[in-house]
Design a protein around this motif. Structure first.
Motif, mmCIF file in Angstrom:
data_model
loop_
_atom_site.group_PDB
_atom_site.id
_atom_site.type_symbol
_atom_site.label_atom_id
_atom_site.label_comp_id
_atom_site.label_asym_id
_atom_site.label_seq_id
_atom_site.Cartn_x
_atom_site.Cartn_y
_atom_site.Cartn_z
ATOM 1 N N ILE A 155 -0.757 43.707 60.282
ATOM 2 C CA ILE A 155 0.107 42.791 59.536
ATOM 3 C C ILE A 155 -0.756 41.754 58.840
ATOM 4 O O ILE A 155 -1.651 41.172 59.441
ATOM 5 N N SER A 156 -0.486 41.539 57.574
ATOM 6 C CA SER A 156 -1.222 40.554 56.782
ATOM 7 C C SER A 156 -0.229 39.766 55.960
ATOM 8 O O SER A 156 0.264 40.225 54.937
ATOM 9 N N CYS A 157 0.090 38.563 56.401
ATOM 10 C CA CYS A 157 1.098 37.737 55.729
ATOM 11 C C CYS A 157 0.426 36.734 54.800
ATOM 12 O O CYS A 157 0.429 35.539 55.042
ATOM 13 N N MET A 158 -0.163 37.245 53.730
ATOM 14 C CA MET A 158 -0.862 36.359 52.801
ATOM 15 C C MET A 158 -0.196 36.324 51.431
ATOM 16 O O MET A 158 -0.761 35.804 50.495
ATOM 17 N N LEU A 209 -0.858 61.584 59.860
ATOM 18 C CA LEU A 209 -0.753 60.155 59.546
ATOM 19 C C LEU A 209 0.473 59.912 58.680
ATOM 20 O O LEU A 209 0.789 60.696 57.790
ATOM 21 N N GLN A 210 1.122 58.802 58.942
ATOM 22 C CA GLN A 210 2.353 58.470 58.213
ATOM 23 C C GLN A 210 2.336 56.977 57.901
ATOM 24 O O GLN A 210 2.057 56.149 58.777
ATOM 25 N N TRP A 211 2.638 56.627 56.651
ATOM 26 C CA TRP A 211 2.711 55.213 56.250
ATOM 27 C C TRP A 211 3.894 54.571 56.947
ATOM 28 O O TRP A 211 4.994 55.094 56.938
ATOM 29 N N ASN A 212 3.672 53.423 57.563
ATOM 30 C CA ASN A 212 4.726 52.734 58.292
ATOM 31 C C ASN A 212 4.802 51.275 57.859
ATOM 32 O O ASN A 212 5.295 50.437 58.589
ATOM 33 N N GLY A 213 4.286 50.981 56.675
ATOM 34 C CA GLY A 213 4.259 49.601 56.178
ATOM 35 C C GLY A 213 5.536 49.218 55.471
ATOM 36 O O GLY A 213 6.416 50.037 55.214
ATOM 37 N N SER A 214 5.615 47.947 55.136
ATOM 38 C CA SER A 214 6.803 47.419 54.449
ATOM 39 C C SER A 214 6.595 47.429 52.940
ATOM 40 O O SER A 214 5.467 47.509 52.445
ATOM 41 N N LYS A 215 7.695 47.304 52.200
ATOM 42 C CA LYS A 215 7.620 47.313 50.740
ATOM 43 C C LYS A 215 6.912 46.073 50.192
ATOM 44 O O LYS A 215 6.260 46.130 49.168
ATOM 45 N N ASP A 216 7.061 44.936 50.893
ATOM 46 C CA ASP A 216 6.425 43.710 50.412
ATOM 47 C C ASP A 216 4.950 43.618 50.805
ATOM 48 O O ASP A 216 4.282 42.632 50.536
ATOM 49 N N GLN A 266 3.508 43.158 53.605
ATOM 50 C CA GLN A 266 3.139 42.249 54.691
ATOM 51 C C GLN A 266 2.715 43.070 55.913
ATOM 52 O O GLN A 266 1.781 42.721 56.607
ATOM 53 N N ASP A 267 3.450 44.147 56.163
ATOM 54 C CA ASP A 267 3.132 45.075 57.243
ATOM 55 C C ASP A 267 2.514 46.305 56.595
ATOM 56 O O ASP A 267 3.145 46.979 55.782
ATOM 57 N N VAL A 268 1.258 46.591 56.929
ATOM 58 C CA VAL A 268 0.555 47.729 56.328
ATOM 59 C C VAL A 268 0.127 48.711 57.422
ATOM 60 O O VAL A 268 -0.979 49.242 57.408
ATOM 61 N N SER A 269 1.028 48.950 58.356
ATOM 62 C CA SER A 269 0.745 49.793 59.516
ATOM 63 C C SER A 269 0.855 51.271 59.160
ATOM 64 O O SER A 269 1.525 51.657 58.201
ATOM 65 N N ILE A 270 0.180 52.082 59.977
ATOM 66 C CA ILE A 270 0.330 53.529 59.876
ATOM 67 C C ILE A 270 0.690 54.064 61.267
ATOM 68 O O ILE A 270 0.501 53.384 62.272
ATOM 69 N N VAL A 285 -4.986 48.881 50.735
ATOM 70 C CA VAL A 285 -5.136 48.987 52.180
ATOM 71 C C VAL A 285 -5.973 50.226 52.479
ATOM 72 O O VAL A 285 -5.681 51.313 51.984
ATOM 73 N N GLU A 286 -7.029 50.038 53.260
ATOM 74 C CA GLU A 286 -7.891 51.154 53.649
ATOM 75 C C GLU A 286 -7.944 51.220 55.172
ATOM 76 O O GLU A 286 -8.164 50.207 55.831
ATOM 77 N N TRP A 287 -7.721 52.410 55.711
ATOM 78 C CA TRP A 287 -7.807 52.647 57.154
ATOM 79 C C TRP A 287 -9.014 53.511 57.436
ATOM 80 O O TRP A 287 -9.243 54.529 56.774
ATOM 81 N N PHE A 288 -9.790 53.104 58.444
ATOM 82 C CA PHE A 288 -10.979 53.848 58.870
ATOM 83 C C PHE A 288 -10.866 54.164 60.350
ATOM 84 O O PHE A 288 -10.226 53.422 61.105
ATOM 85 N N TYR A 289 -11.531 55.247 60.732
ATOM 86 C CA TYR A 289 -11.578 55.639 62.144
ATOM 87 C C TYR A 289 -13.047 55.805 62.538
ATOM 88 O O TYR A 289 -13.832 56.413 61.810
#
Length: 175
Positions: A6-9, A52-59, A61-65, A20-24
């Motif tokens: 989550i990034s509320c900026m 993997l599935q995008w689970n973030g919000s449209k705005d 703020q939540d950029v989860s997978i 948004v970039e995800w690394f493992y």
């Protein structure tokens, strides 16, 4: 398994371009890209392909997978990098943030012998307490009913008034 990032900026009235970039990184390995969001979703070919599935919000703020069908091999460090370029009239500030998620996957635990014994003891205690309560209620009911019977016997002793006859009458009766 949802990997929360989550990034509320960003405020709604301010437009921004978000990447948004995800690394493992496996234990003792190096970072490998697994997912990217740059106006559209993009999954990199990796051990997570198709899981993997995008689970973030449209705005944004939540950029989860979400990692589907998690296996023991999915343990490691996940990094979520967020880059935001805000669009103001005068300038375009750039903000970056990064989140690390340490994930350890373990085998599904079976029934522990201690938990089985605890459950059995709980049911035995429940049955015992129910029986004890029932016996106590019967005992109290009998005690109360005996006390009521004794009170009624005492009341009839005091309320027994001999019948009066005219011969033993203390007050003269006029005829």
């Amino acid at each position: 398994m949802k990997l929360l990032c989550i990034s509320c900026m960003k405020r709604e009235e301010v437009t921004a371009n978000t990447v948004v970039e995800w690394f493992y990184r496996p234990e003792g390995g190096k970072d490998e890209p697994i997912y990217e969001y740059r106006k559209t979703n993009h999954e990199f070919p990796s051990r997570f392909s198709g899981r993997l599935q995008w689970n973030g919000s449209k705005d944004m703020q939540d950029v989860s997978i979400t990692v589907l069908n998690v296996t023991l091999n999915d343990s490691g460090i996940y990094t979520c990098n967020i880059t935001r370029e805000f669009e103001f009239e005068i300038h375009r500030p750039l903000f970056t943030s990064s989140r690390l998620i340490h994930l350890t996957v373990v085998e599904e635990a079976g029934e522990d012998f201690t938990s089985v014994i605890s459950e059995i003891m709980m049911y035995i205690l429940l049955v015992f307490l129910t029986l004890w309560l029932l016996i106590e209620m019967v005992y109290c009911y009998r005690k109360v009913s005996k006390a009521e019977e004794a009170a009624q016997e005492n009341a009839t002793d005091y309320l027994a008034i001999p019948s009066e006859n005219k011969e033993n009458c203390a007050v003269p009766v006029e005829e």
